[in-house]
Design an enzyme around this catalytic site. Structure first.
Site, PDB file in Angstrom:
ATOM      1  N   PHE A 139       0.696  -1.152   0.117  1.00 35.24           N
ATOM      2  CA  PHE A 139      -0.545   0.166   0.113  1.00 35.24           C
ATOM      3  C   PHE A 139       0.477   1.314  -0.102  1.00 35.24           C
ATOM      4  CE2 PHE A 139      -2.315   3.681   1.598  1.00 35.24           C
ATOM      5  CZ  PHE A 139      -3.604   3.073   1.112  1.00 35.24           C
ATOM      6  N   ASP A 224       9.205   2.147   1.720  1.00 32.48           N
ATOM      7  CA  ASP A 224       8.355   2.820   2.203  1.00 32.48           C
ATOM      8  C   ASP A 224       7.747   3.045   3.828  1.00 32.48           C
ATOM      9  OD1 ASP A 224       5.798   4.577   2.638  1.00 32.48           O
ATOM     10  OD2 ASP A 224       4.824   3.974   0.365  1.00 32.48           O
ATOM     11  N   LYS A 253       3.266   9.416   8.180  1.00 36.11           N
ATOM     12  CA  LYS A 253       1.617   9.022   9.405  1.00 36.11           C
ATOM     13  C   LYS A 253       2.358   9.510  10.602  1.00 36.11           C
ATOM     14  CE  LYS A 253      -0.757   5.178   7.320  1.00 36.11           C
ATOM     15  NZ  LYS A 253      -0.669   4.935   6.320  1.00 36.11           N
TER      16      LYS A 253
HETATM   17  C1  PLP Z   1      -0.619   5.094   4.780  1.00 39.22           C
HETATM   18  C2  PLP Z   1       0.276   4.983   3.863  1.00 39.22           C
HETATM   19  C3  PLP Z   1       0.264   5.468   2.442  1.00 39.22           C
HETATM   20  C4  PLP Z   1      -0.427   6.606   2.586  1.00 39.22           C
HETATM   21  O1  PLP Z   1      -0.553   7.927   3.068  1.00 39.22           O
HETATM   22  P1  PLP Z   1      -1.222   9.001   2.769  1.00 39.22           P
HETATM   23  O2  PLP Z   1      -1.212  10.534   4.081  1.00 39.22           O
HETATM   24  O3  PLP Z   1      -2.897   8.451   2.884  1.00 39.22           O
HETATM   25  O4  PLP Z   1      -1.883   9.821   1.316  1.00 39.22           O
HETATM   26  C5  PLP Z   1       1.957   5.553   1.890  1.00 39.22           C
HETATM   27  N1  PLP Z   1       1.937   4.459   1.965  1.00 39.22           N
HETATM   28  C6  PLP Z   1       2.141   3.616   3.655  1.00 39.22           C
HETATM   29  C7  PLP Z   1       3.198   2.742   3.524  1.00 39.22           C
HETATM   30  C8  PLP Z   1       1.469   3.491   4.312  1.00 39.22           C
HETATM   31  O5  PLP Z   1       0.929   3.051   5.363  1.00 39.22           O
END
Ligand code: PLP
Length: 404
Positions: A139, A224, A253
């Site tokens: 994700f 990520d 986050k």
């Molecule tokens: C939540 C998340 C995103 C997206 O972040 P947003 O602030 O919702 O755009 C991207 N990568 C990872 C691993 C995430 O958990």
């Protein structure tokens, strides 16, 4: 104050129905607790989807935001501002990375990694290196670039055409990665621990192998860390569990403790990857957001919260493992995660959304669902042992009443 029902009715008229929240409206919180407009209190182990690194309404964070808001809220990227300079320096001091670019969200940070990967190769005379390799069940966010990298077809439905050039491979399968990375690959992107995909840990041998393959073939390796970064897994970066150093990472986050901010951090070798004018964000590096980012780091240090995340995470993990072993809780089949990014996978015969809803309504405990079957717990990094035990007791009481 309006009632839950009044506000929900208004929401159902005024907001697009792309989410499905429960029928109450949160209005205030403190630490691990949050309450709705009618005063119903909840133990918050959803952590705002791993965002609330220092809990609700931490006084130091609140004061830092108020102070900066009263001084200088926005400059645009036409000018330097002090908090963004200091936050960039703090991030480079805590990570193997040397250069930082600020965005406003996780998806935007991932977009920046994607664009930097292509542009860096372009700058170095390799314009053909445009391909992107990402993982199944990953994700990376909902904007078109990040969505195209996200390896979950359900999120692609009705959104095509996606950004071309993306190949998805199974996570933790080195042979598949060997086959996918070519002399046209710009970058390989993965989460060191897949969050939304169901709390699947990247095996050390896999992450090491990915590093080797990228080095051999001249591709960049990016992690990520939007969900795993900023202490969430009990280390400042999720990458530290394996010791593998990627060429850069995304963060978001937990960074602002609830204030929207994202970033990428990369090694010096990539410093020329985004030359002046090649990428930008009007709000990126916003002084107020960066003041929040600095305050969160100060709180992590002063309160020892990365270590607390490791300690409390172990307590939570052991409690979840005990549920898996407990014959009275057949719905709990596997404990997953690291630090305070934990979860319990529920039996396939169980409706995870129903368990999540009952935990909320019957036990007044908020969680989230990852990967369809995993009940995810991501409390603030300053959670106490008593709060961990309370959440475990409530989850245990519920799971004794769930058939599998
Ligand atoms: C939540 C998340 C995103 C997206 O972040 P947003 O602030 O919702 O755009 C991207 N990568 C990872 C691993 C995430 O958990």
């Amino acid at each position: 104050m309006p009632t839950n029902a009044e506000l929900v009715a208004k929401a159902e008229r005024a907001q697009l129905p792309n989410y499905r929240p429960p029928p109450f409206v949160l209005s205030q919180g403190r630490g691990c607790r949050v309450e709705d407009v009618e005063g119903n209190a909840y133990l918050d182990f959803s952590g705002g989807i791993a965002v609330l690194s220092v809990g609700h309404a931490h006084p130091v964070l609140t004061a830092a935001i108020a102070e900066q808001a009263g001084r200088l809220m926005h400059t645009s990227n036409l000018f330097y501002s002090q908090t963004s300079i200091e936050l960039a320096a703090e991030i480079t001091a805590r990570t193997p990375f040397d250069r930082v670019y600020f965005a406003n969200s996780g998806a935007e940070a991932v977009e920046a990694l994607l664009k930097l990967a292509r542009r860096w190769h372009f700058e170095h005379g390799r314009p053909e290196r445009t391909d992107l390799v990402a993982m199944h069940k990953s994700f990376h966010g909902r904007t078109m670039g990040a969505l195209s990298l996200t390896g979950q077809p359900k999120y692609h439905e009705g959104m095509a055409p996606l950004v071309p050039g993306v190949t998805h491979v199974p996570f933790n399968d080195l042979g598949a990665l060997e086959a996918a990375v070519t002399d046209r690959t710009a970058m390989v992107l993965m989460e060191p621990l897949q969050g939304e995909g169901g709390l699947v840990i990247g095996e050390t041998a896999y992450l090491e192998g990915a590093r080797r393959i990228c080095d051999e073939r001249g591709a960049l390796l990016f992690f990520d860390e939007v969900q795993t970064g900023y202490g969430r897994t009990g280390r400042f970066l999720g990458a530290e569990h394996s010791g593998v150093v990627p060429d850069g990472c995304s963060l978001a986050k937990g960074m602002g403790g609830g204030f929207p901010i994202g970033a990428i951090a990369v090694t010096e070798r990539l410093a020329d990857g985004l030359p002046p004018g090649s990428h930008a964000s009007t709000f990126g590096g916003n002084p107020l957001a960066c003041a929040a980012g600095l305050a969160v780091l100060r709180i992590l240090d002063d309160e020892g919260l990365v270590e607390n995340a490791a300690r409390m995470g172990q307590r939570l993990g052991e409690g979840l493992e005990a549920m898996v072993q407990d014959a009275a809780m057949p719905a709990a089949v596997e404990a997953r995660g690291l630090g305070l990014l934990r979860g319990v996978r529920l039996a396939d015969s169980v409706d995870a959304r129903e368990v999540y809803g009952r935990l909320r309504d019957e036990q007044r405990t908020l969680a989230s669902i990852a990967g369809g079957t995993v009940l995810r717990l991501a409390p603030p990094l300053n959670v106490t042992a008593d709060e961990i035990d309370e959440a475990l007791a409530k989850l245990g009481a519920l799971l004794k009443d769930v058939e599998a």
